[in-house]
Scaffold this active site. Sequence first.
Site: not given
Length: 362
Positions: A27, A184, A232, A303, A326
């Site tokens: 997002c 969600y 997902r 990660l 990331r």
Amino acid sequence: MPSAKLFTPVDIRDVQIRNRLWVSPMCQYSVEEWDGVPTDWHLAHLGSLARGGAGLVMTEASAVSPEGRITNWDTGIWNDSQAQVWRRIVDFIHGQGATAAVQLAHAGRKASTYREWSGHGTQSVEDGGWQTVAPSAVAFDGYAEPRELTQEEIRGVVADFAAAARRALGAGFDALEIHGAHGYLVHQFLSPLSNLRTDEYGGSLENRARLLLEIVRAVRAEAGDAVPLLVRLSATDWVDGGWNLDDTITVAGWAAAEGADWFDLSSGGLVARASIPVKPLYQVGFATAVRAGTGKPVNAVGLITKPEEAAQIVDNGEADAVMVAREFLRDPHFALRAAHELGVELDSWPPQYTRAKWRNEA
């Protein structure tokens, strides 16, 4: 030294993806007009990741309805104006040789919040927010209480996902993902911690999975036989009595029978108090278990920051692809760098950048 399998193509239905190092949906909260229309930020952000060598570039969670947005600053795909602008971004991603995927989403009780740098918690109706909806009138910790959806409204949600899929395909997206994770709306129906319904959408696992399966069926009908459909899922709520890995494997199998091709395994997001043992590669085992339990391909997330980690996950058969978030933000050219560090020669370097290729210089 890991092999080069990370940089081999993978086929899903009629789509070939050039490698197995993919961009996870992230997002951006950058729609300043609050209209769901992607902006130049999204073009530059997603375009740079395609240019940087990723195999598949997935959009952020893009709402299937205005009330399905996490924040007012989210992208959407509930109208043709949004789809028209997405086309420009998709065309650029294709021009860099990458596969374009869209994540279709509804935030449910976690909607109508502020983006991190604009406020905290639920955005009030007076400040531009809206009444949120959910399977049951049970609030996420610290957020406003949602309104329980009626069965007619649930059918409307399914129709919204189908219509969004149709617009996405019209905009040129190669693959679709249904967001059923991170607390969600779809995840809220799946988990007994947030779904207290007593009708056909609550109670048993079969009933709690009904919304997801109806969405998969409706989106597959729009997608036809050629287009890949990913789902997902959060593999666990990380809370006793909540959604767990066994549930995930079972429901993933049901979703595959309805037309899902591939599973994208994350975890958490439903309960704010959950204790999650976050560390590098902490979610890879979920992908491996779902792959073994369903026989369907999966990707791992969580990660994954080093090229050798990503390569070993694929080499070891723990997952069929790896999604990175990331590290792609830190380095949009992470895929090109990873290939170099793994000793793989790629032909996907943009010609404008080839003078910067790493070489053994005397």
